[in-house]
Design an enzyme around this catalytic site. Structure first.
Site, short mmCIF file in Angstrom:
data_model
loop_
_atom_site.label_atom_id
_atom_site.label_comp_id
_atom_site.label_asym_id
_atom_site.label_seq_id
_atom_site.Cartn_x
_atom_site.Cartn_y
_atom_site.Cartn_z
N HIS A 20 46.02 -21.37 82.17
CA HIS A 20 46.42 -20.32 81.23
C HIS A 20 45.99 -20.74 79.83
CE1 HIS A 20 50.13 -18.05 79.34
NE2 HIS A 20 48.97 -17.50 79.01
N ASP B 63 55.44 -15.06 83.59
CA ASP B 63 55.46 -16.40 83.00
C ASP B 63 56.42 -16.40 81.81
OD1 ASP B 63 54.84 -18.90 82.00
OD2 ASP B 63 52.76 -18.43 81.48
N ASP C 4 49.27 -24.89 81.07
CA ASP C 4 49.35 -24.15 79.81
C ASP C 4 48.58 -24.87 78.72
OD1 ASP C 4 51.13 -21.89 80.34
OD2 ASP C 4 52.62 -23.44 80.81
N MET D 4 53.24 -11.74 80.28
CA MET D 4 54.13 -12.73 79.66
C MET D 4 55.53 -12.15 79.55
SD MET D 4 52.38 -15.47 79.21
CE MET D 4 53.76 -16.35 78.47
N MET E 37 45.97 -20.30 76.18
CA MET E 37 46.59 -19.69 75.00
C MET E 37 45.85 -20.25 73.79
SD MET E 37 50.49 -19.93 76.31
CE MET E 37 50.02 -21.18 77.50
N SER F 74 54.98 -24.90 86.16
CA SER F 74 54.23 -25.14 84.93
C SER F 74 54.34 -26.60 84.52
CB SER F 74 54.76 -24.25 83.80
OG SER F 74 54.20 -24.70 82.59
N HIS G 109 50.41 -24.41 87.46
CA HIS G 109 50.11 -23.63 86.27
C HIS G 109 49.95 -24.58 85.08
CE1 HIS G 109 50.32 -19.90 83.84
NE2 HIS G 109 51.02 -20.61 82.97
N MET H 17 47.36 -24.86 74.97
CA MET H 17 47.76 -24.25 73.68
C MET H 17 47.04 -24.96 72.54
SD MET H 17 51.85 -24.10 74.28
CE MET H 17 52.56 -23.30 75.72
C1 DX5 Z 1 54.98 -20.31 77.72
C2 DX5 Z 1 54.09 -20.86 78.83
C3 DX5 Z 1 54.83 -20.97 80.10
C4 DX5 Z 1 55.95 -21.99 80.09
C5 DX5 Z 1 57.04 -21.45 80.97
O1 DX5 Z 1 54.22 -20.13 76.58
O2 DX5 Z 1 52.99 -19.99 79.04
O3 DX5 Z 1 53.98 -21.20 81.21
O4 DX5 Z 1 55.56 -23.25 80.54
O5 DX5 Z 1 58.14 -22.26 80.83
P1 DX5 Z 1 59.60 -21.87 81.40
O6 DX5 Z 1 59.44 -21.59 82.85
O7 DX5 Z 1 60.40 -23.08 81.10
O8 DX5 Z 1 60.04 -20.65 80.64
ZN ZN Z 2 51.74 -20.13 81.02
#
Ligand code: DX5
Ligand code: ZN
Length: 228
Positions: free
Chosen positions: A78, A187, A47, A149, A80, A20, A45, A49
């Site tokens: 991903h 994840d 993320d 998740m 969010m 990620s 990956h 947000m």
């Molecule tokens: C959390 C994200 C993850 C995050 C995982 O909201 O969707 O992808 O980056 O991070 P680690 O592997 O550090 O838990």
């Molecule tokens: Zn993620």
């Protein structure tokens, strides 16, 4: 975006590790992506947000495009965000290979999934730890990946929630009963020790931020997760 032949070459029987970017050094995004790929990352990956669907704000389509230009690696995006349908085209245009949307977000889930596939991408559907599997069941025939998740989304570095393992196993059972073939991705809090239980439950794609980018030997860390 990579060639379609590469996209379809991976099945839910393959173990894939997707570092990620959230845990990378944002001052050197391109180099960080190439470091991950050189260390054996199967997918990257990303993320996204929005500060509404989750508490945190990360990055948008411009960074997805930057990553796409930095490497040929498969981009697992991903979202969010509250209105994935509204922003979808921008993430398609940015070079995503797979777009994963949340079932809890306010949008017509079936329509969004169909649009992702019609654009030639793989379609993913994510659910939070508190969301029952029943919420995604109507869509399982329309997806290439189910993201379970294993933390409450929003931040990297949180502790893995083992209670999600049961839901992963139930999803894998339904997949078998209905002769479906989607990947199951996990994840949040994934490292070599938590990955083992996820594989055993039926997951095959391991997203890992802290346990890859923040390790001194990233190649060894990725191999350890893949072989857990
Ligand atoms: C959390 C994200 C993850 C995050 C995982 O909201 O969707 O992808 O980056 O991070 P680690 O592997 O550090 O838990
Ligand atoms: Zn993620």
């Amino acid at each position: 975006m990579v060639g379609i032949a590469l996209v379809i070459a991976k099945t839910f029987h393959d173990r894939l590790v997707a570092p990620s970017l959230l845990a990378a050094d944002f001052a050197r995004v391109g180099e960080e992506v190439r470091r991950a790929v050189a260390a054996g990352a199967d997918w990257m990956h990303l993320d996204v947000m929005d500060g509404h669907f989750v508490e945190n704000i990360s990055f948008g389509p411009a960074i997805v495009q930057t990553v796409n230009q930095a490497s040929e690696v498969f981009l697992d995006v991903h979202l969010m965000i509250s209105r994935p349908d509204h922003y979808l085209q921008r993430f398609i245009d940015a070079g995503s290979d797979l777009i994963c949307v949340h079932v809890e977000a306010p949008h017509d889930v079936g329509t969004t999934l169909r649009r992702i596939r019609e654009a030639g991408l793989l379609a993913g559907l994510a659910l939070n730890p508190a969301t029952p599997l029943a919420a995604v069941e109507p869509f399982l025939g329309q997806i290439d990946l189910l993201l379970c998740m294993t933390v409450v989304p929003g931040f990297g570095g949180q502790a893995f929630m083992p209670e999600v393992l049961e839901k992963i196993a139930a999803a894998a059972r339904i997949r078998e009963q209905r002769h479906l073939s989607f990947h199951i991705e996990v994840d949040g809090g994934i490292d070599a020790s938590t990955a083992a239980g996820c594989y055993a439950a039926g997951a095959n794609v391991m997203v890992a931020g802290s346990s890859t980018f923040r390790e001194p030997d990233m190649a060894a860390a990725i191999t350890a997760i893949r072989q857990a």
